[in-house]
Design a protein around this motif. Structure first.
Motif, short mmCIF file in Angstrom:
data_model
loop_
_atom_site.label_atom_id
_atom_site.label_comp_id
_atom_site.label_asym_id
_atom_site.label_seq_id
_atom_site.Cartn_x
_atom_site.Cartn_y
_atom_site.Cartn_z
N GLY A 17 0.73 -1.34 -0.01
CA GLY A 17 -0.12 0.03 -0.08
C GLY A 17 0.68 1.27 -0.07
N THR A 18 0.42 2.49 0.55
CA THR A 18 1.08 3.48 0.66
C THR A 18 2.49 3.25 1.24
N SER A 19 2.79 2.40 2.23
CA SER A 19 4.06 2.08 2.79
C SER A 19 4.16 0.56 3.21
N SER A 276 6.23 10.98 19.11
CA SER A 276 6.32 10.15 17.85
C SER A 276 5.81 8.84 17.71
N ASP A 277 5.77 8.03 16.57
CA ASP A 277 4.94 6.88 16.42
C ASP A 277 5.42 5.78 16.65
N GLY A 278 4.69 4.56 16.35
CA GLY A 278 5.44 3.18 16.42
C GLY A 278 6.78 3.18 16.08
N GLY A 280 8.93 5.53 14.79
CA GLY A 280 9.66 7.07 14.96
C GLY A 280 9.65 7.77 13.86
N ASP A 281 9.00 7.47 12.94
CA ASP A 281 9.07 8.59 11.52
C ASP A 281 8.19 9.79 11.84
N ARG A 282 7.08 9.29 12.61
CA ARG A 282 6.16 10.75 12.67
C ARG A 282 6.43 11.46 14.05
N THR A 344 0.48 11.13 -2.02
CA THR A 344 0.70 10.88 -0.66
C THR A 344 1.62 9.55 -0.54
N GLY A 345 2.67 9.56 0.48
CA GLY A 345 3.59 8.54 0.54
C GLY A 345 4.98 8.84 0.61
N TRP A 346 5.87 8.62 1.30
CA TRP A 346 7.15 9.21 1.41
C TRP A 346 7.91 8.79 0.09
N GLU A 364 0.88 16.19 5.60
CA GLU A 364 0.02 16.60 6.92
C GLU A 364 -0.16 15.49 7.87
N SER A 365 0.11 14.27 7.40
CA SER A 365 -0.06 13.15 8.49
C SER A 365 1.09 12.94 9.56
N PHE A 366 1.82 14.19 9.85
CA PHE A 366 2.69 14.16 11.03
C PHE A 366 4.15 13.58 10.50
N PHE A 483 -10.58 14.46 -1.17
CA PHE A 483 -11.11 13.03 -0.65
C PHE A 483 -9.97 11.93 -1.27
N ARG A 484 -9.83 11.18 -0.02
CA ARG A 484 -8.70 9.93 -0.54
C ARG A 484 -8.87 8.95 0.31
N LEU A 485 -8.79 7.86 -0.50
CA LEU A 485 -8.83 6.52 0.47
C LEU A 485 -7.43 5.92 0.78
N SER A 486 -7.49 5.64 2.32
CA SER A 486 -6.09 5.39 2.93
C SER A 486 -5.67 4.05 2.09
N GLY A 487 -4.41 4.16 1.98
CA GLY A 487 -3.58 3.00 1.53
C GLY A 487 -2.88 2.26 2.68
N THR A 488 -2.97 2.55 3.91
CA THR A 488 -2.48 1.96 4.99
C THR A 488 -3.22 0.98 6.06
N LEU A 495 -11.56 6.39 4.61
CA LEU A 495 -11.80 7.46 3.80
C LEU A 495 -11.28 8.96 4.62
N ARG A 496 -10.52 9.62 3.82
CA ARG A 496 -10.00 10.91 4.39
C ARG A 496 -10.38 11.97 3.81
N VAL A 497 -10.78 13.01 4.63
CA VAL A 497 -11.46 14.26 4.02
C VAL A 497 -10.41 15.51 4.44
N TYR A 498 -9.54 15.91 3.67
CA TYR A 498 -8.74 17.09 3.92
C TYR A 498 -9.50 18.52 3.64
N LEU A 499 -9.24 19.27 4.60
CA LEU A 499 -9.95 20.75 4.48
C LEU A 499 -8.97 21.87 4.47
C1 G16 Z 1 -0.65 7.35 5.61
C2 G16 Z 1 -0.59 8.97 5.34
C3 G16 Z 1 0.54 9.24 4.56
C4 G16 Z 1 1.95 8.47 5.06
C5 G16 Z 1 1.30 7.02 5.25
C6 G16 Z 1 2.65 6.28 5.67
O1 G16 Z 1 -1.14 6.88 4.47
O2 G16 Z 1 -1.81 9.57 5.07
O3 G16 Z 1 0.85 10.49 4.37
O4 G16 Z 1 2.72 8.48 4.06
O5 G16 Z 1 0.52 6.63 6.06
O6 G16 Z 1 2.88 6.68 6.81
P1 G16 Z 1 3.64 5.79 8.03
O7 G16 Z 1 4.63 5.11 7.52
O8 G16 Z 1 3.83 6.72 9.22
O9 G16 Z 1 2.52 4.81 8.14
P2 G16 Z 1 -2.58 6.55 4.00
O10 G16 Z 1 -2.52 6.04 2.76
O11 G16 Z 1 -3.17 5.73 5.14
O12 G16 Z 1 -3.51 7.78 3.75
#
Ligand code: G16
Length: 543
Positions: A17-19, A276-278, A280-282, A344-346, A364-366, A483-488, A495-499
């Protein structure tokens, strides 16, 4: 040496997915599931015999089991050496740092990032290339294609490798070197920031609180903030990493980092707070009773970068993901440097940084980071802030308000609707796409829609095209609804709504973001038919 070739059947659901690939732990525990994906990675990246691989994860449940399996598979697939963090631990930015420092062929990172962990929680795996960054879409597409056709994988039959002390062992023809997960990363931070200036800030009356959320950054933060920079002992809270993050949701936002938020909004609050998160990247940045949105944080770091040693020569350019607010665009304009808008996605920032087009980037996702590694970096952002605070000697709130006064304020919020039935979520997206023609030119109160589209990105470095990256509704005054569907996610659809609304008038800057965005939120719900189509009245999380 006994290398076994194990017959297997492909799984159809191993699309990164996104990551990377993220699933519930029981999915990874199915026989052959992890092994299939790892073999698909090895078959896709074709490492030359004898290559070095970096391996580590955020320590969540199943990390240790997965590490042992991957080590034996790496040995059976011709790697010459694996550098693995002690205890199987490496934060995501530290893994990126180690890949780059030791010029490894690449790395495998085990994490489901900010998602909860534990036996019923989430697990994840991804491959990073020799630049230290997440594999590009071309590579992840190949991995997925291989995973659908896999018929066997290779694994060495051997005992588990000791991982809990710094040592070197042999696995077949491969060396396993257990490295200190913290020191290389901490040294890199020391080379970028003025530790002496930060140390004198922290040894005065300035107080900080860092919430590691029982996740991987605890030991990193203790070493850097408390030991190397002299912050008062106890400045790092929830510092002991736990396999299930203490039952918490290791996502640094105002909802999930509530322990920290209570402290930062309570009586006698410290001057600076961060989490920070699980993996350590956020990062989340707070002042005394003051929250800094990630989009503003990126803009502010860009505007103040030359105050910081590692960036004193200026920035080549900046980049942000499409849904991230345009606050950094205004800074780039003032600095006369390029600003890139990526999906979206590093993984989309890597090419820009490798080509020297971008120094700072963020989401925007920290997530905030720079070209020092190829991942977003939570502690790096905290140190960047502390360095600016040490130089400017003003409070977080004053620095942000001065920034808004100079550049204008981009009010910003994200609404997440988690765990929706996939069909309903897809229905909302399709309905929006079907409405593009009728929406363009429509006025709602003071907002009038200029254009709508489905965001598509052409990578300026390799020309690759990524389509379907989110529906954009763009207003004449620069305001946006995305509007975007998450890939994680691992359950149903999110569903994410960004304003976003821009406000130049300083007298309106103190407004609460939800208040300032009220009208846009109404328009978003109206045009998407989100509530009727999903049956959800309220978002799960607002950030
Ligand atoms: C979410 C965030 C993205 C971020 C991705 C991965 O993706 O919206 O900005 O790049 O997580 O981040 P991390 O590696 O910290 O999980 P999505 O697709 O769920 O919106």
């Amino acid at each position: 040496m006994n290398i076994r070739t194990i017959a297997t059947r492909p799984f159809s659901d191993q699309k990164p997915g996104t990551s990377g690939l993220r699933k519930k732990v029981p999915a990874f525990q199915q026989p052959h599931y992890l092994e299939n994906f790892v073999q698909s990675i090895f078959d896709s990246v074709s490492a030359p015999k004898g290559s070095t691989l970096v391996l580590g994860g955020d320590g969540r449940y199943y990390n240790r089991t997965a590490i042992q399996i991957i080590l034996k598979m790496a040995a059976a697939n011709g790697f010459g050496q694996v550098l693995v963090g002690r205890g199987g631990i490496l934060s995501t930015p530290a893994a990126s740092c180690v890949i780059r420092k030791y010029q490894a062929f690449g790395g495998i990172i085990l994490s489901a990032s900010h998602n909860p962990g534990g036996p019923d929680g989430d697990f994840g795996i991804k491959f990073n290339g020799s630049n230290g960054g997440p594999a590009t879409e071309a590579v992840t597409d190949t991995i997925f294609a291989k995973s659908k056709a896999l018929s066997s994988y290779r694994i060495l039959e051997a005992a588990d490798v000791p991982l809990d002390s710094l040592c070197e062992t042999t696995l077949g023809d491969m060396q396993v070197k257990v490295i200190d997960p913290v020191s290389d990363y901490a040294d890199l931070m020391e080379s970028l920031f003025d530790f002496a200036a930060i140390r004198s800030l922290l040894q005065g009356s300035f107080k900080i609180k860092f919430d590691a959320m029982h996740a991987v950054n605890g030991p990193y933060a203790r070493e850097i903030l408390e030991r190397r920079l002299g912050a008062a002992s106890g400045s790092v809270m929830n510092a002991v990493p736990l396999e299930d993050f203490g039952g918490g949701h290791p996502d640094p936002n105002l909802t999930y980092a509530h322990d920290l938020v209570e402290i930062m909004y309570g009586a006698d609050a410290p001057d600076f707070g961060a989490a920070s998160d699980g993996d350590g990247d956020r990062n989340m940045i707070l002042g005394k009773r003051f929250f800094v949105t990630p989009s503003d944080s990126l803009a502010l770091l860009a505007a103040n970068a030359t105050l910081v040693r590692g960036y004193a020569g200026g920035l080549a350019g900046v980049a942000r993901s499409m849904p991230t607010s345009a606050a950094v665009d205004r800074v780039a304009h003032a600095l006369d440097i390029p600003c890139f808008e990526t999906p979206t996605g590093w993984k989309f920032f890597g090419n820009l940084m490798d080509a020297g087009k971008v120094t700072l980037c963020g989401e925007e996702s920290f997530g905030t980071g720079s070209s020092h590694v190829r991942e977003k970096d939570g502690l790096w952002a905290v140190l960047f802030w502390l360095n600016i605070l040490a130089v400017r000697k003003q409070s977080v709130e004053i620095i942000v308000r001065e920034h808004w006064a100079r550049f204008g304020r981009n009010f910003y919020s994200r609404y997440d609707y988690e765990g929706l039935p996939t069909e309903a979520a897809n229905g909302v997206m399709q309905h929006l796409r079907d409405s593009f023609a009728t929406l363009a030119g429509t006025a709602f109160g003071r907002y009038s829609i200029q254009t709508c589209d489905d965001f598509s990105y052409t990578d300026p470095v390799d020309g690759s095209i990524s389509k379907g990256q989110g529906v954009r509704i763009l207003f004449g005054d620069g305001s946006r609804i995305i509007f975007r569907l998450s890939g994680t996610g691992t359950e149903g659809a999110t569903l994410r709504v960004y304003l976003e609304a821009f406000e130049a008038d300083v007298s309106r800057h103190p407004l609460d973001a939800q208040e300032a965005l009220k009208e846009l939120i109404g328009i978003a719900l109206h045009v998407s038919e989100l509530q009727t189509r999903t049956g959800r009245e309220q978002p799960t999380v607002i950030t």
